[in-house]
Design an enzyme around this catalytic site. Structure first.
Site, PDB file in Angstrom:
ATOM      1  N   GLU A 107     -17.805  -0.685 -19.287  1.00 13.83           N
ATOM      2  CA  GLU A 107     -18.833  -1.638 -18.855  1.00 13.83           C
ATOM      3  C   GLU A 107     -20.180  -1.225 -19.428  1.00 13.83           C
ATOM      4  O   GLU A 107     -20.474  -0.030 -19.504  1.00 13.83           O
ATOM      5  CB  GLU A 107     -18.899  -1.673 -17.324  1.00 13.83           C
ATOM      6  CG  GLU A 107     -17.585  -2.150 -16.713  1.00 13.83           C
ATOM      7  CD  GLU A 107     -17.599  -2.189 -15.178  1.00 13.83           C
ATOM      8  OE1 GLU A 107     -18.650  -1.873 -14.584  1.00 13.83           O
ATOM      9  OE2 GLU A 107     -16.557  -2.536 -14.601  1.00 13.83           O
ATOM     10  N   HIS A 158     -19.200  -7.035 -12.679  1.00 15.29           N
ATOM     11  CA  HIS A 158     -19.094  -6.002 -11.628  1.00 15.29           C
ATOM     12  C   HIS A 158     -20.078  -6.281 -10.481  1.00 15.29           C
ATOM     13  O   HIS A 158     -20.890  -5.426 -10.120  1.00 15.29           O
ATOM     14  CB  HIS A 158     -19.341  -4.600 -12.211  1.00 15.29           C
ATOM     15  CG  HIS A 158     -18.723  -3.518 -11.370  1.00 15.29           C
ATOM     16  ND1 HIS A 158     -18.213  -2.363 -11.893  1.00 15.29           N
ATOM     17  CD2 HIS A 158     -18.532  -3.424 -10.017  1.00 15.29           C
ATOM     18  CE1 HIS A 158     -17.751  -1.588 -10.923  1.00 15.29           C
ATOM     19  NE2 HIS A 158     -17.925  -2.229  -9.771  1.00 15.29           N
ATOM     20  N   GLY A 180     -18.985  -7.519  -7.436  1.00 18.79           N
ATOM     21  CA  GLY A 180     -18.233  -7.682  -6.182  1.00 18.79           C
ATOM     22  C   GLY A 180     -19.042  -7.276  -4.957  1.00 18.79           C
ATOM     23  O   GLY A 180     -19.049  -7.948  -3.940  1.00 18.79           O
ATOM     24  N   GLY A 181     -19.736  -6.150  -5.059  1.00 20.22           N
ATOM     25  CA  GLY A 181     -20.477  -5.647  -3.902  1.00 20.22           C
ATOM     26  C   GLY A 181     -21.966  -5.931  -3.992  1.00 20.22           C
ATOM     27  O   GLY A 181     -22.743  -5.392  -3.215  1.00 20.22           O
ATOM     28  N   ASP A 225       0.865  -1.181   0.000  1.00 15.63           N
ATOM     29  CA  ASP A 225       0.000   0.000   0.000  1.00 15.63           C
ATOM     30  C   ASP A 225       0.901   1.230   0.000  1.00 15.63           C
ATOM     31  O   ASP A 225       1.981   1.203   0.607  1.00 15.63           O
ATOM     32  CB  ASP A 225      -0.909  -0.009   1.251  1.00 15.63           C
ATOM     33  CG  ASP A 225      -2.096   0.930   1.105  1.00 15.63           C
ATOM     34  OD1 ASP A 225      -1.892   2.144   0.912  1.00 15.63           O
ATOM     35  OD2 ASP A 225      -3.237   0.439   1.165  1.00 15.63           O
TER      36      ASP A 225
HETATM   37  P1  NAI Z   1     -10.070   2.033   0.441  1.00 20.73           P
HETATM   38  O1  NAI Z   1      -9.962   3.473   0.113  1.00 20.73           O
HETATM   39  O2  NAI Z   1     -10.513   1.634   1.790  1.00 20.73           O
HETATM   40  O3  NAI Z   1      -8.653   1.320   0.169  1.00 20.73           O
HETATM   41  C1  NAI Z   1      -7.852   1.598  -0.939  1.00 20.73           C
HETATM   42  C2  NAI Z   1      -6.407   1.408  -0.531  1.00 20.73           C
HETATM   43  O4  NAI Z   1      -5.588   1.527  -1.691  1.00 20.73           O
HETATM   44  C3  NAI Z   1      -5.929   2.461   0.465  1.00 20.73           C
HETATM   45  O5  NAI Z   1      -5.324   1.828   1.576  1.00 20.73           O
HETATM   46  C4  NAI Z   1      -4.928   3.273  -0.333  1.00 20.73           C
HETATM   47  O6  NAI Z   1      -3.875   3.807   0.450  1.00 20.73           O
HETATM   48  C5  NAI Z   1      -4.417   2.251  -1.316  1.00 20.73           C
HETATM   49  N1  NAI Z   1      -3.788   2.796  -2.495  1.00 20.73           N
HETATM   50  C6  NAI Z   1      -4.128   3.915  -3.196  1.00 20.73           C
HETATM   51  N2  NAI Z   1      -3.311   4.083  -4.246  1.00 20.73           N
HETATM   52  C7  NAI Z   1      -2.438   3.048  -4.207  1.00 20.73           C
HETATM   53  C8  NAI Z   1      -1.344   2.676  -5.030  1.00 20.73           C
HETATM   54  N3  NAI Z   1      -0.987   3.408  -6.098  1.00 20.73           N
HETATM   55  N4  NAI Z   1      -0.654   1.562  -4.693  1.00 20.73           N
HETATM   56  C9  NAI Z   1      -0.998   0.835  -3.599  1.00 20.73           C
HETATM   57  N5  NAI Z   1      -2.012   1.148  -2.794  1.00 20.73           N
HETATM   58  C10 NAI Z   1      -2.734   2.238  -3.097  1.00 20.73           C
HETATM   59  O7  NAI Z   1     -11.017   1.415  -0.687  1.00 20.73           O
HETATM   60  P2  NAI Z   1     -11.863   0.072  -0.599  1.00 20.73           P
HETATM   61  O8  NAI Z   1     -13.181   0.358   0.000  1.00 20.73           O
HETATM   62  O9  NAI Z   1     -11.023  -0.990  -0.025  1.00 20.73           O
HETATM   63  O10 NAI Z   1     -12.101  -0.189  -2.166  1.00 20.73           O
HETATM   64  C11 NAI Z   1     -11.025  -0.577  -3.016  1.00 20.73           C
HETATM   65  C12 NAI Z   1     -11.491  -0.633  -4.463  1.00 20.73           C
HETATM   66  O11 NAI Z   1     -12.572  -1.556  -4.594  1.00 20.73           O
HETATM   67  C13 NAI Z   1     -12.005   0.680  -5.040  1.00 20.73           C
HETATM   68  O12 NAI Z   1     -11.454   0.857  -6.325  1.00 20.73           O
HETATM   69  C14 NAI Z   1     -13.477   0.479  -5.221  1.00 20.73           C
HETATM   70  O13 NAI Z   1     -13.982   1.209  -6.309  1.00 20.73           O
HETATM   71  C15 NAI Z   1     -13.532  -1.018  -5.511  1.00 20.73           C
HETATM   72  N6  NAI Z   1     -14.826  -1.632  -5.237  1.00 20.73           N
HETATM   73  C16 NAI Z   1     -15.316  -2.549  -6.145  1.00 20.73           C
HETATM   74  C17 NAI Z   1     -16.524  -3.172  -5.942  1.00 20.73           C
HETATM   75  C18 NAI Z   1     -17.028  -4.166  -6.909  1.00 20.73           C
HETATM   76  O14 NAI Z   1     -18.236  -4.348  -7.016  1.00 20.73           O
HETATM   77  N7  NAI Z   1     -16.165  -4.852  -7.617  1.00 20.73           N
HETATM   78  C19 NAI Z   1     -17.363  -2.840  -4.776  1.00 20.73           C
HETATM   79  C20 NAI Z   1     -16.723  -1.933  -3.837  1.00 20.73           C
HETATM   80  C21 NAI Z   1     -15.514  -1.342  -4.092  1.00 20.73           C
END
Ligand code: NAI
Length: 406
Positions: free
Chosen positions: A264, A287, A289-290, A176
């Site tokens: 998408e 899509h 996931g959630g 991270d």
């Molecule tokens: P979050 O904001 O809690 O965690 C994201 C993490 O990524 C943070 O710890 C941040 O520091 C880190 N990060 C940011 N840029 C980075 C980089 N360049 N290299 C390494 N780490 C980096 O977000 P959350 O809630 O965990 O969601 C993560 C992803 O999941 C988002 O893109 C969100 O859109 C996606 N998502 C997808 C869903 C689906 O249906 N597939 C449903 C919910 C979320």
């Protein structure tokens, strides 16, 4: 603007009825609609409401927001807020609340399921049997116990995946850009390259940013172990799709699970084409996931609770576009909420009104952002109505509300 009637909320797009119950318990008059109304009808409709609840389809553009003259808050009953002009909502003094946490577990469970599916080639075996082909085999099929899961982006979802994976007997490493507290025995990796090189499975959980766009392409995939797997349920642009397809075709990667794509379809049923289709041991999902019933219910609860807190106390601590205030209510005092343009002289105008009314301030918080200031002020009951009315007429005031007026 002061309210002297029950707050009226309109919840669109079939938002979970639990949200209505939370708001109704606070005396809000709630109207539910299954769908998003046609674009042309929105400006007229939103005029009638103080609170709007939407999901991803309703576009709250500048024009719609300007038409919503009574609007005091928006609930985005989803994660994304791209469908709302957040800057305009901020300028209009309207906080927007969303649900960043509600589907975390759903995504994490999907990832764990897919790690097992990839490791056992379950997608392919299932398809074969559906086609009447019996292909019982053990070659290339493994347990996940003792294997290393590399998590890129150790936020809400990534860290939850780490906890579940460890419970399945996996070793877990993460990378991270921010310093994150490791859960259980999860181990931080010093660099992305290090993580990619030590992992049997790599799963991506980063947000969509300029840095994460195309962060996994041919050179990163080349750093992954031969025979390893890639999972992406974050954002479609994080992976260069044709380069991932190339690595799967060459056999460098033994499989992939992909839930998100650079482009998408907007609706179910329409065609979808990807370079990843028809490859061995590749799980493609739309899509989802959630997308669980639990997540929908949790989203309804999370957003409506944030809205209810805002309506009853002025709390904005989880708003995405607004100065954050979370000030406990003072017993027996009357609270005034004032959103104003962030220009010099506002506080001296407000102080003058207060001293003219001989009012005593029992508690006050002012938080500003570049465009607006948000003032939460607790006064004696006798003067609060007059003070509120006068503050509301200041030319710098955008939204002014006395909590007791609803
Ligand atoms: P979050 O904001 O809690 O965690 C994201 C993490 O990524 C943070 O710890 C941040 O520091 C880190 N990060 C940011 N840029 C980075 C980089 N360049 N290299 C390494 N780490 C980096 O977000 P959350 O809630 O965990 O969601 C993560 C992803 O999941 C988002 O893109 C969100 O859109 C996606 N998502 C997808 C869903 C689906 O249906 N597939 C449903 C919910 C979320």
């Amino acid at each position: 603007m002061t309210l002297q009637r029950p707050i009226r909320a309109l919840l669109l797009e079939g938002i979970h009825p639990g949200a209505r119950d939370v708001l109704a318990a606070e005396g809000v008059s709630v109207t539910l609609m299954d769908k998003s109304p046609p674009k042309a009808d929105l400006p007229k409709l939103v005029k009638e409401y103080d609170v709007l609840g939407i999901r991803s389809k309703t576009q709250l553009t500048k024009d719609v927001l300007d038409a919503a003259t009574d609007l005091i808050a928006i609930g985005a009953f989803c994660i994304g807020t791209n469908q709302i002009d957040l800057v305009k909502a901020n300028a209009n003094g309207v906080p927007v609340f969303n649900a960043p946490l509600s589907n975390t577990r759903s995504v994490a469970e999907l990832i764990i399921a897919e790690v097992v599916m990839l490791s056992r080639q379950l997608g392919d075996r299932s398809r074969e049997v559906h086609l009447g082909q019996w292909n019982k085999r053990a070659v290339g099929c493994r347990e996940i116990r003792g294997k290393t899961l590399g998590i890129v982006g150790y936020g809400h979802i990534g860290s939850q995946v780490g906890v579940l994976a460890e419970a399945m007997g996996m070793r877990v490493a993460f990378y991270d850009i921010a310093t994150r507290l490791p859960m259980g025995n999860n181990k931080p990796a010093p660099s992305l390259a290090d993580l990619l090189g030590q992992s049997d499975f790599v799963t991506l959980h980063v947000p969509a940013t300029a840095q994460t766009r195309h962060m996994i392409g041919a050179s990163e995939i080349a750093q992954m172990r031969s025979g390893s797997y890639l999972l992406n349920a974050s954002r479609g642009d994080v992976v260069v799709i044709d380069q991932l397809a190339g690595a799967l075709q060459s056999g460098h990667l033994a499989g992939a699970a992909v839930d998100v794509y650079p482009e998408e379809p907007e609706a179910n049923g329409t065609g979808f084409v990807s370079d990843l289709q028809n490859l061995n041991n590749v799980i493609l999902t739309p899509h989802i996931g959630g997308s669980t019933e639990e997540a929908q219910e949790a989203i309804g609860r999370e957003v409506s609770t944030a809205l209810a807190k805002f309506l009853t106390s002025g709390t904005t601590s989880s708003a995405v576009n607004f100065p954050h205030v979370d000030q406990p209510l003072l017993h027996g005092k009357h609270r005034i909420l004032n959103v104003h343009r962030n220009v010099p002289g506002v506080m001296s105008d407000i102080t003058r009104i207060i001293s003219d009314q001989k009012a005593n301030i029992f508690g006050q918080v002012l938080v500003t952002d570049p465009a607006i200031g948000y003032l939460v002020m607790d006064l004696d009951q006798e003067v609060s109505s007059e003070v509120c009315g006068q503050i509301a007429t200041l030319p710098t005031s955008i939204r002014t509300r006395r909590l007791e007026d609803r």
